[in-house]
Design a protein around this motif. Structure first.
Motif, PDB file in Angstrom:
ATOM      1  N   UNK A 313      54.881 -40.953 101.507  1.00 19.58           N
ATOM      2  CA  UNK A 313      55.772 -41.776 100.690  1.00 19.58           C
ATOM      3  C   UNK A 313      55.850 -43.165 101.316  1.00 19.58           C
ATOM      4  N   UNK A 314      55.571 -44.185 100.511  1.00 18.07           N
ATOM      5  CA  UNK A 314      55.642 -45.579 100.968  1.00 18.07           C
ATOM      6  C   UNK A 314      56.835 -46.255 100.300  1.00 18.07           C
ATOM      7  N   UNK A 315      57.609 -46.994 101.112  1.00 24.31           N
ATOM      8  CA  UNK A 315      58.738 -47.755 100.574  1.00 24.31           C
ATOM      9  C   UNK A 315      58.576 -49.220 100.955  1.00 24.31           C
ATOM     10  N   UNK A 316      59.411 -50.070 100.424  1.00 28.27           N
ATOM     11  CA  UNK A 316      59.401 -51.482 100.806  1.00 28.27           C
ATOM     12  C   UNK A 316      59.911 -51.626 102.235  1.00 28.27           C
ATOM     13  N   UNK A 317      59.140 -52.306 103.087  1.00 25.42           N
ATOM     14  CA  UNK A 317      59.587 -52.530 104.466  1.00 25.42           C
ATOM     15  C   UNK A 317      58.789 -53.696 105.060  1.00 25.42           C
ATOM     16  N   UNK A 318      59.401 -54.867 105.085  1.00 25.03           N
ATOM     17  CA  UNK A 318      58.755 -56.042 105.673  1.00 25.03           C
ATOM     18  C   UNK A 318      59.812 -57.102 105.953  1.00 25.03           C
TER      19      UNK A 318
END
Length: 353
Positions: A313-318
């Motif tokens: 699972x990939x989420x927004x993170x930057x």
């Protein structure tokens, strides 16, 4: 970690030949990959072309611009609307219009960079840390410099819950004596009556003047920006060189906002159900900052991001808006997610929480 992908990130993305569920981005209604909406968009491109590079002040006037602006004004609840090619440009336009000796600019906590002038940023202009300190500063200004009107900039959706939906911090301020400029990029199309955003709610707080700017890409899935306000304010802005010299939004994009209305209604219902399903199946929501009715769930735990990625699972993170900014991590539910997608996400989260 950053990844490069070869297609638009819908509910799933492929990274190095491996499939992941994607709970990030700003495609809240999932319009960008919706076939029915794409068909509407393609039809409008065939009618209006891929781009319109002429000035809105040209002797040739394409009627869809005014039709779309009237449609959006009615949706939002404002008297007038003007569209531009992007939300960022709309924010910069508004800010430049008030950067003069007649006004004093104040920035509420977590105001988006679109509402800062470049020269203001170079002077390290910053938003206030709390609404209490902002309240004190505005009232102090009104006591000392009565001829200079304070202008307050605010993000409607700041992902902390400090503003939308109740705007408790904003309510402390002497709004009847201030001009209120609000970025509603993450709200319009998603929250409010029929997706009309926050304009009606903010108008009920009775500011001296209300102006709302926004991107239309997040809620309506097309590249464009808009400004909402009084007839007098919009007319004044239209007369400027800034407006006349800029190319407008693509007419095909604006036409798709009108033609896609039925799809938007259906997608908002689906999004609401998905948000509710997510909340109901989590053991706890204490780790997240979120706003009632909005699909973004922010958190500050890098290990959680890693845990999700290990479970595909990939989420927004930057770091946003630049590398020196704090890490922005966010789970975003969209209307394109299936029930199984959300239940899997909840299962993975519950093992960590």
């Amino acid at each position: 970690m950053k990844y490069k992908i070869a297609s638009f990130p819908g509910r799933e993305i492929k990274i190095e030949d491996k499939n992941y569920l994607y709970f990030g981005g700003t495609a809240y209604l999932g319009l960008q990959t919706d076939q029915e909406f794409q068909n509407i968009y393609i039809k409008n491109i065939q009618k209006y072309g891929t781009n319109y590079g002429a000035s809105r002040k040209s002797n040739i006037q394409v009627s869809i611009f005014e039709e779309a602006e009237n449609h959006l004004a009615k949706l939002v609840g404002s008297v007038s609307c003007m569209t531009m090619s992007s939300g960022y440009l709309a924010g910069q336009f508004i800010t430049q219009a008030f950067a003069n000796k007649e006004h004093k600019l104040f920035y509420a906590p977590k105001t988006h960079c679109a509402l800062y002038l470049s020269k203001e940023r170079s002077k390290k202009a910053k938003s206030f840390v709390t609404f209490s300190s902002l309240n004190f500063a505005v009232r102090h200004h009104l006591d000392k410099k009565k001829k200079t009107t304070p202008v307050i900039f605010l993000d409607a959706i700041d992902f902390s819950g400090a503003s939308y939906p109740n705007f408790e911090g904003l309510s402390q301020l002497p709004l009847s004596k201030t001009i209120l400029i609000v970025d509603d990029s993450h709200g319009i199309g998603i929250v409010g009556k029929n997706g009309g955003g926050v304009y009606r709610k903010l108008q009920s707080l009775k500011p001296k003047e209300l102006i709302v700017s926004c991107s239309l890409g997040k809620g309506f899935g097309v590249q464009a920006g808009a400004i909402f306000g009084t007839k007098e304010r919009v007319s004044t802005l239209i007369k400027t060189e800034f407006y006349g010299g800029a190319s407008p939004a693509s007419p095909a994009n604006l036409a798709s906002i009108i033609d896609g209305e039925r799809i938007f209604i259906f997608k908002r219902i689906k999004l609401k159900k998905n948000i509710q399903l997510f909340i109901e199946h989590l053991y706890t929501t204490k780790k997240f900052h979120y706003m009632l009715g909005h699909p973004a769930f922010s958190f500050q735990d890098e290990q959680l991001t890693e845990h999700l990625e290990k479970n595909n699972i990939i989420v927004t993170s930057f770091r946003y808006p630049n590398e020196n900014s704090s890490l922005m991590s966010r789970i975003v539910i969209s209307a394109s997610h299936t029930e199984n997608d959300i239940l899997k996400l909840c299962n993975v989260l519950n093992k960590y929480l």
